[in-house]
Design a protein around this motif. Structure first.
Motif, PDB file in Angstrom:
ATOM      1  N   UNK A   1      15.109  12.663  -3.750  1.00 14.17           N
ATOM      2  CA  UNK A   1      13.806  13.129  -4.224  1.00 14.17           C
ATOM      3  C   UNK A   1      13.404  12.380  -5.536  1.00 14.17           C
ATOM      4  N   UNK A   2      12.260  11.992  -5.928  1.00 12.98           N
ATOM      5  CA  UNK A   2      11.814  11.469  -6.961  1.00 12.98           C
ATOM      6  C   UNK A   2      12.054  12.189  -8.105  1.00 12.98           C
ATOM      7  N   UNK A   3      12.457  11.430  -9.342  1.00 14.18           N
ATOM      8  CA  UNK A   3      12.496  12.156 -10.456  1.00 14.18           C
ATOM      9  C   UNK A   3      11.669  11.718 -11.652  1.00 14.18           C
ATOM     10  N   UNK A   4      11.453  12.424 -12.719  1.00  8.48           N
ATOM     11  CA  UNK A   4      10.445  12.035 -13.754  1.00  8.48           C
ATOM     12  C   UNK A   4      11.399  11.080 -14.747  1.00  8.48           C
ATOM     13  N   UNK A   5      10.932  10.712 -15.858  1.00 10.65           N
ATOM     14  CA  UNK A   5      11.778  10.166 -16.974  1.00 10.65           C
ATOM     15  C   UNK A   5      12.763  10.887 -17.551  1.00 10.65           C
ATOM     16  N   UNK A   6      12.479  12.318 -17.480  1.00 15.71           N
ATOM     17  CA  UNK A   6      13.180  13.333 -18.260  1.00 15.71           C
ATOM     18  C   UNK A   6      14.412  13.496 -17.096  1.00 15.71           C
ATOM     19  N   UNK A   7      14.277  13.063 -15.851  1.00 13.46           N
ATOM     20  CA  UNK A   7      15.552  13.300 -14.823  1.00 13.46           C
ATOM     21  C   UNK A   7      15.014  14.529 -13.972  1.00 13.46           C
ATOM     22  N   UNK A   8      13.881  15.111 -14.110  1.00 11.84           N
ATOM     23  CA  UNK A   8      13.813  16.181 -13.242  1.00 11.84           C
ATOM     24  C   UNK A   8      12.965  15.894 -11.967  1.00 11.84           C
ATOM     25  N   UNK A   9      13.081  16.857 -11.054  1.00 13.83           N
ATOM     26  CA  UNK A   9      12.426  16.319  -9.786  1.00 13.83           C
ATOM     27  C   UNK A   9      10.700  16.022 -10.062  1.00 13.83           C
ATOM     28  N   UNK A  10      10.400  15.143  -9.798  1.00 10.79           N
ATOM     29  CA  UNK A  10       8.767  14.765  -9.642  1.00 10.79           C
ATOM     30  C   UNK A  10       8.010  15.551  -8.684  1.00 10.79           C
ATOM     31  N   UNK A  11       7.871  16.715  -8.811  1.00 18.49           N
ATOM     32  CA  UNK A  11       7.119  17.733  -8.175  1.00 18.49           C
ATOM     33  C   UNK A  11       5.454  17.002  -7.539  1.00 18.49           C
ATOM     34  N   UNK A  12       5.092  16.288  -8.669  1.00 23.19           N
ATOM     35  CA  UNK A  12       3.646  15.965  -8.474  1.00 23.19           C
ATOM     36  C   UNK A  12       3.560  14.548  -7.629  1.00 23.19           C
ATOM     37  N   UNK A  13       4.918  13.817  -7.708  1.00 21.61           N
ATOM     38  CA  UNK A  13       5.016  12.756  -6.863  1.00 21.61           C
ATOM     39  C   UNK A  13       5.064  13.228  -5.513  1.00 21.61           C
ATOM     40  N   UNK A  14       5.967  14.336  -5.154  1.00 14.81           N
ATOM     41  CA  UNK A  14       6.033  14.679  -3.844  1.00 14.81           C
ATOM     42  C   UNK A  14       4.445  15.288  -3.149  1.00 14.81           C
ATOM     43  N   UNK A  15       3.944  15.999  -3.965  1.00 15.09           N
ATOM     44  CA  UNK A  15       2.499  16.518  -3.524  1.00 15.09           C
ATOM     45  C   UNK A  15       1.537  15.279  -3.233  1.00 15.09           C
ATOM     46  N   UNK A  16       1.784  14.053  -3.979  1.00 17.94           N
ATOM     47  CA  UNK A  16       0.759  13.150  -3.797  1.00 17.94           C
ATOM     48  C   UNK A  16       1.230  12.515  -2.382  1.00 17.94           C
ATOM     49  N   UNK A  17       2.390  12.564  -1.899  1.00 13.73           N
ATOM     50  CA  UNK A  17       2.752  11.966  -0.499  1.00 13.73           C
ATOM     51  C   UNK A  17       2.180  13.209   0.645  1.00 13.73           C
ATOM     52  N   UNK A  18       2.142  14.603  -0.147  1.00 13.58           N
ATOM     53  CA  UNK A  18       1.775  15.359   1.125  1.00 13.58           C
ATOM     54  C   UNK A  18       0.457  15.256   1.180  1.00 13.58           C
ATOM     55  N   UNK A  19      -0.506  14.648   0.447  1.00 13.10           N
ATOM     56  CA  UNK A  19      -1.659  14.783   0.666  1.00 13.10           C
ATOM     57  C   UNK A  19      -2.155  13.758   1.856  1.00 13.10           C
ATOM     58  N   UNK A  20      -1.335  12.871   2.063  1.00 12.74           N
ATOM     59  CA  UNK A  20      -1.513  11.997   3.516  1.00 12.74           C
ATOM     60  C   UNK A  20      -1.194  12.626   4.712  1.00 12.74           C
ATOM     61  N   UNK A  21      -0.327  13.832   4.622  1.00 19.13           N
ATOM     62  CA  UNK A  21       0.088  14.689   5.782  1.00 19.13           C
ATOM     63  C   UNK A  21      -1.097  15.555   6.024  1.00 19.13           C
ATOM     64  N   UNK A  22      -1.918  15.931   5.083  1.00 22.20           N
ATOM     65  CA  UNK A  22      -2.989  17.125   5.247  1.00 22.20           C
ATOM     66  C   UNK A  22      -4.064  16.505   5.270  1.00 22.20           C
ATOM     67  N   UNK A  23      -4.191  15.050   5.542  1.00 20.40           N
ATOM     68  CA  UNK A  23      -5.439  14.442   5.810  1.00 20.40           C
ATOM     69  C   UNK A  23      -6.109  14.766   6.968  1.00 20.40           C
ATOM     70  N   UNK A  24      -7.596  15.258   6.735  1.00 21.72           N
ATOM     71  CA  UNK A  24      -8.248  15.904   7.915  1.00 21.72           C
ATOM     72  C   UNK A  24      -8.407  14.667   8.910  1.00 21.72           C
ATOM     73  N   UNK A  25      -8.424  15.548  10.384  1.00 22.64           N
ATOM     74  CA  UNK A  25      -8.571  14.507  11.455  1.00 22.64           C
ATOM     75  C   UNK A  25     -10.041  13.916  11.384  1.00 22.64           C
TER      76      UNK A  25
END
Length: 660
Positions: A502-526
């Protein structure tokens, strides 16, 4: 007694409530049974029970429960689905001095067992046709066919209501989502439900001349107001089947054939009806929506098509007996784009709190705290969480209230507007869902190392990113799907995405925003285009099965195989209704097929079986004029659904990953 209202003038409570406040649910029901013993209390599939019959059967069940060892204060499970027998069970358990715990057959088995365990259920009442999946019970009482046949009045049953139970005793235990991975058992007292049925505004309170729709599962909050608002006021209950609730024509038929005048709907079903056929609600004198934010545009459609129907927006958590506030919706309420949740309902109180516990001013955002006679007793077996959520803020003058975690603002007239959550809890299709609960459940699986769960950008489902427990080990995503479905309600079953890390931030925490950015391509409308052209293109490419697979993919965000189960892929009853609606709109079938197709999907939920049912409907009846279904399905199609030209891999076979 008056309520504490947010407006300058307190609202007087109905006299019927002030007189009933010190009584139990079964005592108040017995008053109705004595006053109108021959009046019909409930009807289902032509079977009717009068108030007198229902009371006698409940007395007999109470005696059987006492003989089986049930004692005052015990929690007794009710296994099955909505039915006249379920009403016998609820009343009989209350008359025995116990509290009922609804254990609906439609819930996942592991979740049912956890609910029964956490509520310390040792006795169960089993409905006809139900398979009791609860373990460790000491006594089991089967109603069977006897639940609707005359039974002898058992000795001692007549004294149950007079000797057992009080208004502040627990009446039922209902479960909500919990961040620990297990649902939370909420204890609701008799007085909370009496307040729900008797202290509301006159427009929402049934009378003996009314018929109230009962359409929700026993473990749903919505069923509480359906059942008790009717029985405490001498009204008749009309039970709807599951497929009728999910089909606009089917629900319209049930309303008309049953003479229904009052329907307490969840917001999801209200929205579905508003999109599909708002005029279907026009014969009701009262309809409400609750459980999620009401869409202003859809509310406006219902107001336009149902000018004689009172439309109300309800708000309230399980911890305050279902309803805490109400707003009678008018056209002006829809102009801002956000329908208010309104003012305190009946004998309820509401406070908008600052972080320090003081009360916020009008126009100032804060956390909503609710109280009054509807307040729950707390979480069974969890005094720490009870103390955390049920508090006495300084502004409440010593009153105990429940902190909802909802952000609200009140206007100068005292009306509340919902702004969102203060934590990560979300509402999906009417269910409170804790993403943290889903994360905890996934991490408990031996194959999973880390799990991160977020609301998808489209805000209609959860997405879970999971990593393997051992680096490089494959993740059986199908197995994880089934594991989640065994534990979680359908709206909480996430789309699963396997990842090595999983991607992490500079502070070593999971980068949830980065994950959600990748999810936007999955939710792209047909890609958009002419619906009829795309249907024919898809059908030409692979036939009806491919068309329906694309529709399931659109609804479930998972590409199915022919043997896959709609519900095994995370579907639920409302998504089933959407899938059928989209099928009818895309293929130009007659709207009257909706009930039969929903019934077929509920009976055999595989894609192959659904394809066969759709083929029968398509070949056995002419299409609607112009290649579209009735006008309400055209409206549904215009909300954004278009069938894309098939691209990418064919539907994946069972056993392969489902993140495509």
């Amino acid at each position: 007694m008056t309520t504490t209202d947010l407006s300058p003038e307190p609202v007087p409570l109905p006299l019927s409530y002030t007189r009933a406040r010190g009584l139990t649910l079964h005592e108040l029901f017995e008053r109705q049974a004595r006053a109108r013993p021959h009046a019909v209390a409930v009807r289902h599939h032509g079977v009717e029970l009068s108030y007198g019959d229902l009371n006698a059967r409940a007395d007999a069940l109470a005696a059987r429960l006492i003989e089986a060892g049930s004692r005052s204060g015990n929690h007794v499970g009710v296994c099955g689905r909505r039915s006249p027998e379920a009403l016998v069970a609820f009343l009989g358990i209350l008359k025995a001095g116990a509290a009922y715990v609804p254990l609906d057959d439609d819930l996942p088995p592991a979740r049912l067992r956890a609910m029964a365990e956490d509520a310390e259920v040792r006795t169960v009442v089993v409905m006809p046709g139900s398979t009791c999946r609860v373990r460790g019970v000491k006594a089991r009482v089967d109603l069977g066919a006897g639940g609707t046949r005359p039974v002898p009045r058992a000795r001692g049953a007549a004294t149950c209501a007079r000797t057992l139970g009080g208004p502040t005793d627990c009446a039922y235990v209902m479960f909500t989502s919990g961040s620990t991975g297990r649902p939370k058992p909420v204890m609701v007292p008799h007085r909370g439900v009496v307040r729900l049925g008797l202290s509301g505004p006159p427009t929402s309170t049934p009378g003996p001349q009314d018929t109230v729709l009962h359409a929700y599962g026993l473990s749903s909050d919505a069923s509480t107001i359906e059942i008790w608002a009717a029985l405490l006021n001498g009204a008749r209950i009309e039970i709807a089947d599951r497929e009728e609730l999910l089909s606009a024509p089917g629900l319209e038929r049930r309303i008309h054939q049953g003479g229904v005048t009052i329907a307490y709907l969840t917001t999801s079903v209200f929205h579905h009806m508003a999109r599909a056929k708002p005029r279907a609600l026009s014969s009701l004198r009262f309809v409400s929506a609750g459980g999620e934010a009401m869409d202003a545009d859809l509310a406006r459609l219902v107001l336009r098509d149902c000018p004689r129907t009172t439309v109300v927006n309800f708000y309230g958590p399980t911890e305050n007996s279902v309803v805490s506030t109400f707003q009678q919706v008018r056209a002006a309420d829809c102009d801002s784009g956000h329908v208010p949740v309104g003012r305190p309902y009946g004998a309820s109180t509401c406070y908008v709190l600052r972080p320090d516990g003081s009360e916020a001013d009008a126009g100032e955002e804060g956390e909503l705290a609710v109280g009054g006679d509807g307040l729950a007793l707390g979480y069974f077996g969890d005094p720490e969480l009870t103390a955390q959520r049920f508090v006495r803020p300084p502004c409440a003058a010593g009153e105990r209230v429940y902190r909802t975690g909802d952000r609200v603002v009140r206007d100068r007239a005292g009306a509340l507007a919902y702004l969102g959550r203060m934590d990560r809890q979300v509402k999906l299709r009417g269910h409170r869902v804790e993403p943290d609960e889903v994360e905890t459940r996934l991490r408990a699986h031996p194959q999973v190392g880390e799990a991160v769960v977020e609301l998808a950008p489209a805000r209609d489902t959860l997405i879970a990113w999971v990593t393997p427990a051992r680096a490089g080990a494959p993740l059986a995503v199908d197995e994880l799907w089934q594991y989640c479905a065994q534990w979680l309600p359908a709206p909480a079953v996430p789309r699963l995405i396997a990842a090595e890390r999983l991607p992490v931030t500079a502070a070593g925490k999971v980068d949830r925003h980065a994950l959600l950015r990748t999810a936007q391509t999955l939710d792209a409308p047909p890609p958009h285009g002419d619906a009829s052209t795309e249907v024919s293109t898809a059908a030409g490419a692979g036939g009806l099965g491919d068309v329906l697979a694309e529709i399931w993919h659109t609804v479930l965000r998972v590409r199915p195989a022919p043997s896959d189960s709609f519900f095994g892929l995370g579907g639920d009853s409302l998504l089933a209704a959407e899938a059928v609606t989209r099928t009818i709109a895309a293929l130009g079938l007659d709207a009257e097929h909706s009930s039969s197709l929903i019934r077929a999907l509920l009976t055999d939920p595989t894609l192959a079986a659904f394809t066969a049912a759709v083929r029968t409907a398509r070949d056995g009846a002419p299409s609607a004029p112009g290649g579209a279904a009735g006008s309400h399905f055209v409206r549904e199609a215009e909300l954004g659904f278009t069938l894309p030209t098939p691209t990418g891999p064919a539907p994946c076979p069972a056993g392969h990953a489902r993140c495509c």
